[in-house]
Design a protein around this motif. Structure first.
Motif, PDB file in Angstrom:
ATOM      1  N   GLY A 148      25.817 -15.817  21.922  1.00 50.43           N
ATOM      2  CA  GLY A 148      24.681 -16.389  22.626  1.00 50.43           C
ATOM      3  C   GLY A 148      23.860 -15.156  23.349  1.00 50.43           C
ATOM      4  O   GLY A 148      22.646 -15.063  23.481  1.00 50.43           O
ATOM      5  N   ALA A 149      24.899 -14.643  24.083  1.00 49.57           N
ATOM      6  CA  ALA A 149      24.127 -13.239  24.666  1.00 49.57           C
ATOM      7  C   ALA A 149      23.486 -12.350  23.954  1.00 49.57           C
ATOM      8  O   ALA A 149      22.409 -11.635  24.346  1.00 49.57           O
ATOM      9  CB  ALA A 149      25.158 -12.722  25.805  1.00 49.57           C
ATOM     10  N   ALA A 150      24.151 -11.999  22.597  1.00 57.56           N
ATOM     11  CA  ALA A 150      23.532 -11.019  21.865  1.00 57.56           C
ATOM     12  C   ALA A 150      22.159 -11.253  21.304  1.00 57.56           C
ATOM     13  O   ALA A 150      21.593 -10.429  20.895  1.00 57.56           O
ATOM     14  CB  ALA A 150      24.615 -10.961  20.608  1.00 57.56           C
ATOM     15  N   ILE A 151      21.807 -12.763  21.313  1.00 55.44           N
ATOM     16  CA  ILE A 151      20.586 -12.920  20.914  1.00 55.44           C
ATOM     17  C   ILE A 151      19.587 -12.476  21.652  1.00 55.44           C
ATOM     18  O   ILE A 151      18.261 -12.204  21.245  1.00 55.44           O
ATOM     19  CB  ILE A 151      20.377 -14.420  20.964  1.00 55.44           C
ATOM     20  N   ILE A 152      19.578 -12.495  22.956  1.00 57.49           N
ATOM     21  CA  ILE A 152      18.838 -11.843  24.149  1.00 57.49           C
ATOM     22  C   ILE A 152      19.045 -10.415  23.833  1.00 57.49           C
ATOM     23  O   ILE A 152      17.720  -9.746  23.708  1.00 57.49           O
ATOM     24  CB  ILE A 152      19.360 -12.003  25.570  1.00 57.49           C
ATOM     25  N   VAL A 153      19.952  -9.476  23.544  1.00 60.27           N
ATOM     26  CA  VAL A 153      19.923  -8.028  23.281  1.00 60.27           C
ATOM     27  C   VAL A 153      19.076  -7.788  22.175  1.00 60.27           C
ATOM     28  O   VAL A 153      18.270  -6.929  22.083  1.00 60.27           O
ATOM     29  CB  VAL A 153      21.291  -7.614  23.306  1.00 60.27           C
ATOM     30  N   TYR A 154      19.595  -8.651  21.057  1.00 57.46           N
ATOM     31  CA  TYR A 154      18.859  -8.432  19.589  1.00 57.46           C
ATOM     32  C   TYR A 154      17.258  -8.678  19.750  1.00 57.46           C
ATOM     33  O   TYR A 154      16.590  -7.804  19.416  1.00 57.46           O
ATOM     34  CB  TYR A 154      19.598  -9.031  18.718  1.00 57.46           C
ATOM     35  N   GLY A 155      17.052  -9.864  20.532  1.00 58.81           N
ATOM     36  CA  GLY A 155      15.401 -10.028  20.145  1.00 58.81           C
ATOM     37  C   GLY A 155      14.789  -9.136  21.214  1.00 58.81           C
ATOM     38  O   GLY A 155      13.565  -8.825  20.680  1.00 58.81           O
TER      39      GLY A 155
END
Length: 804
Positions: A515-522
């Protein structure tokens, strides 16, 4: 079972057709734009060079006191120009009242209005270009000793150029369609067989397809650029030959003429892009722009485009007289290298987009069976994982549409202020308004998320962001820009909280990192893609076109959110928990602000890093690069290097921090690298390397390395600083979540302060490069204070796994 397999393969094929088709057609569009722009530049420079010869001859008479209407010799020279270049249809002279004084060629061609643009020629002069749907005009001023008394107007039609380019790219366009179909068939038909292999076969196939398309476009560009360079060389040789025609026709002994060498020197001065020009009589060079070649034979240079104009009379025994002109092949090479660089940036942006859509397609396939997960033998948490991925595309698009504008937005605001006579110091205010409203929207957004749900918050935020973009597209004044940017900040803040709430509701306990990786990737992927695509497309569609395009894409994302994201009403307690966490920040602030360790980290590391990102990279750097005459696409691609540096460094630094557990050392090195990068940017902008050999190359290299270093440095800071806060004594008292949430809230001060501080430094220093260098020195100083004030007795604490 077979029906489901066929349906899934068809879905894969259609998805890949759309993904690959959009990527390849974007390459073709950019390639066509590059070809048109560069070929038009060749045409403009060619017409300008020919007109400059006539303009120089006329001005020499006008400055002697001859009235414009009494000039003798226009018809002869103009007819010679028309004869040497069939693409020129009209040569005319107009007085200050726009009355036609002289004319040759098509007299129906009008003098186009002042709705013009200007380009730089090889001498860095400004060429007045006027363009309509039918014609391209080059306007050269005619002046006497005291004032401008008229204009020389050389006109060429656009239809021939456009038709030629469309013919060249018609095959390229068809090939793009075929490659898209082939890739889609490969994924749907053969892909399942390769899925068992560990190799990233899908990514490899996509890269091969993209590179193949780019190679074909580059080959087409090389052909066009070479043709344009040859046409320009031929035209330059013909125009010089026409000036010497009378000398040969009257059989005058060239050796007895005085001043021909000065004619060639003047011709070279007016056309500095040519490498050589020579007069050849009986295979012997009589006059050459380089005196060391006089007396010998004309030698062909394989590294140049050459054209020889034959002036030999048809009489028996007449001397063989030729005029030769050479244009260095670097003219074409430089243009091709620029195009390859642009396609490389476009490939990177397309790779992020393709990965996003591929992941989305997989998620949609699984969600077809979300209503009966147990019947299919799959756990509910597995479907929650795919539901979680649905919001990934929303956040990516939200970041992308914001960063589509960042490569030109500061210049756009600065030019608008200049045109309206408003103070240049106001240019930073819209950026401050955006980040201030973004920060202020976070707390009430959390409250609204608990009341109306994350989905409504997301599409409301997208709607506000789109409204701001459409406002910029259709109304351009400072107060509208300030209002639009403030609304965009509110919208993006609401969307950010909505995405976080959605992730919190849908991510299972063992999927929090995903879920946190979504922020990084986005954020990083959206920034890279937005910068690359926006900086290229703005050249062809203009700022208003980018604003409109970004608004349209954002509107589509809002509709997607309404239709595809599930309603989280059943998870209201989880969403309310997110709201409570945000409200808890206000309670925790009184505690964290009494902690020396927290104050030291936030004010010496966190806030300065965010201020550098918003103040220098996003706000100041586009203005600085514009002053340094960087091309628009180069500005976006240089800023894109910052995001790449952050993304790459964060990946490796996070692992090192987890293994070594010494966060303060990483933060210290991050400040040193960041300060060094800023100093390098400032030094590259002040002309420090200009006096050295290959000074231009060193300046460009310094700028690239400086921006990349700042990105890498922030990769040393972004994740480790959260770990440092989470492992502090303060976090052991109030909890890691409260400490890190308070930190994230306070670091928004850096976002807001960055444009204000940098804008004021610009005014105080009166030189943007000096201001950036001062900021670099300040960042290094703060890093030294941070490490010297550290507590050497502090024990190494177990590291928290935090993803930024």
């Amino acid at each position: 079972m077979i029906a489901k397999t066929v349906k899934r393969r068809m879905s894969d094929g259609i998805t890949m057709l759309l993904v690959c088709g959009l990527s390849l057609f974007l390459v073709v569009y950019v390639g066509f734009g590059e070809a048109k722009r560069t070929y038009m530049q060749f045409q403009t420079e060619k017409v300008y060079a020919q007109g400059k010869i006539l303009e120089t001859a006329m001005v020499s008479y006008l400055r002697a006191g001859t009235p414009l209407r009494q000039y003798v010799g226009f018809a002869t020279r103009a007819e010679a120009m028309l004869a040497s270049d069939p693409s020129v249809v009209s040569v005319a002279v107009f007085d200050q009242s726009r009355r036609r004084v002289f004319s040759a060629g098509d007299e129906s061609v009008p003098f186009l209005k002042q709705e013009s643009h200007q380009v730089d020629d090889a001498e860095s002069h400004r060429i007045d270009i006027r363009q309509s749907d039918d014609y391209l005009q080059v306007v050269l001023p005619l002046s006497n000793k005291f004032e401008r008394i008229g204009d020389l107007v050389v006109t060429t039609p656009l239809a021939g150029i456009t038709n030629m380019l469309e013919d060249k790219f018609r095959t390229v366009l068809v090939t793009a369609g075929l490659l898209s179909l082939l890739f889609a068939w490969f994924v749907s038909a053969i892909g399942p067989r390769l899925a068992r292999h560990r190799a990233p076969w899908l990514q490899i196939c996509y890269a091969v397809t993209f590179v193949t398309m780019s190679g074909m476009v580059v080959a087409t560009l090389i052909s066009l650029y070479s043709e344009g360079a040859q046409t320009k060389t031929r035209s330059l040789a013909d125009s010089l030959g026409q000036r010497l025609r009378d000398v040969v026709d009257f059989n005058i002994n060239i050796n007895e003429l005085d001043g021909l060498d000065r004619l060639f020197e003047e011709y070279r001065r007016l056309n500095p892009e040519i490498s050589a020009a020579a007069l050849i009589v009986n295979d012997k060079v009589v006059i050459h722009t380089n005196e060391q070649f006089v007396g010998g034979p004309w030698e062909t240079d394989r590294q140049s485009y050459e054209y020889v104009f034959d002036l030999t009379l048809s009489e028996p025994g007449a001397n063989r007289v030729y005029v030769a002109v050479a244009l260095p092949s670097e003219v074409v090479t430089n243009q091709v290298v620029r195009s390859v660089k642009n396609f490389g940036a476009l490939f990177l942006a397309s790779a992020f987009l393709a990965g996003l859509f591929l992941h989305l397609a997989r998620s949609l396939q699984w969600l077809q069976f979300a209503q009966q997960p147990l019947q299919e033998g799959r756990a509910v948490s597995e479907f929650a994982e795919f539901e979680l991925s649905l919001v990934k595309s929303v956040f990516f698009v939200a970041v992308l549409i914001e960063h589509l504008t960042y490569s030109f937005l500061p210049q756009f605001i600065a030019e608008m202020l200049s045109s309206t006579g408003m103070p240049a110091s106001l240019v930073a205010i819209p950026f401050m308004g955006y980040y201030l409203c973004f920060a202020l929207a976070l707390i009430p957004a959390g409250h609204f998320a608990a009341q109306v749900g994350a989905r409504r918050l997301i599409y409301t935020g997208l709607t506000l962001a789109c409204f701001s973009l459409f406002a910029l597209a259709f109304v351009q004044d400072f107060y509208t820009v300030l209002f639009a940017r403030s609304i965009a900040g509110i919208g993006q803040g609401m969307l950010f909280i909505g995405v976080q709430c959605y992730i919190l509701a849908k991510a299972s306990p063992d999927k929090k990192t995903q879920g946190a990786a979504i922020i990084v990737y986005g954020f990083q992927g959206g920034m890279i893609s937005g910068m690359a695509i926006g900086s290229l497309l703005v050249i062809y569609v203009g700022p208003q076109g980018i604003f409109t395009l970004a608004g349209a894409v954002g509107s589509a994302a809002a509709i997607y959110t309404i239709l595809m994201l599930p309603n989280l009403s059943s998870s209201v307690n989880t969403v309310a928990g997110a709201s409570s966490n945000l409200r808890q920040i206000m309670t925790d602030l009184s505690k964290v602000l009494r902690s020396f360790e927290f104050i030291r980290t936030i004010f010496l590391i966190g806030i300065p890093a965010k201020a550098v990102m918003t103040g220098v990279i996003i706000f100041a750097l586009p203005l600085l690069l514009t002053v340094q005459s960087y091309a628009q696409e180069d500005i976006g691609q240089i800023i894109m290097l910052y995001a790449l540096g952050v993304l790459i460094a964060s990946t490796y630094v996070s692992r090192l921090v987890d293994r070594q557990g010494k966060t303060e050392n990483f933060l210290f090195w991050g400040t040193l690298i960041s300060g060094g990068g800023l100093l390098l940017i400032g030094a590259s902008s002040t002309g420090l390397f200009d006096s050295l050999e290959n000074g231009l190359l060193l300046t460009n290299l310094g700028m690239v390395l400086g921006v990349t270093s700042v990105g890498i440095a922030h990769g040393f800071i972004n994740a480790p600083v959260l770990t440092c806060i989470a492992d502090s004594e303060l976090a052991r008292k109030i909890g890691p979540n409260s400490a890190t949430a308070s930190y994230r809230f306070l670091e928004r001060l850096g976002h807001v302060a960055g444009p204000i501080i940098v804008g004021q430094l610009f005014l105080f220093a009166n030189q943007m490069a000096d201001a950036v260098a001062w900021i670099g020195g300040a960042v290094v100083f703060l890093g030294i204070v941070f490490i010297l004030s550290s507590n050497p007795a502090r024990p190494d604490l177990p590291q928290q796994e935090l993803v930024h």
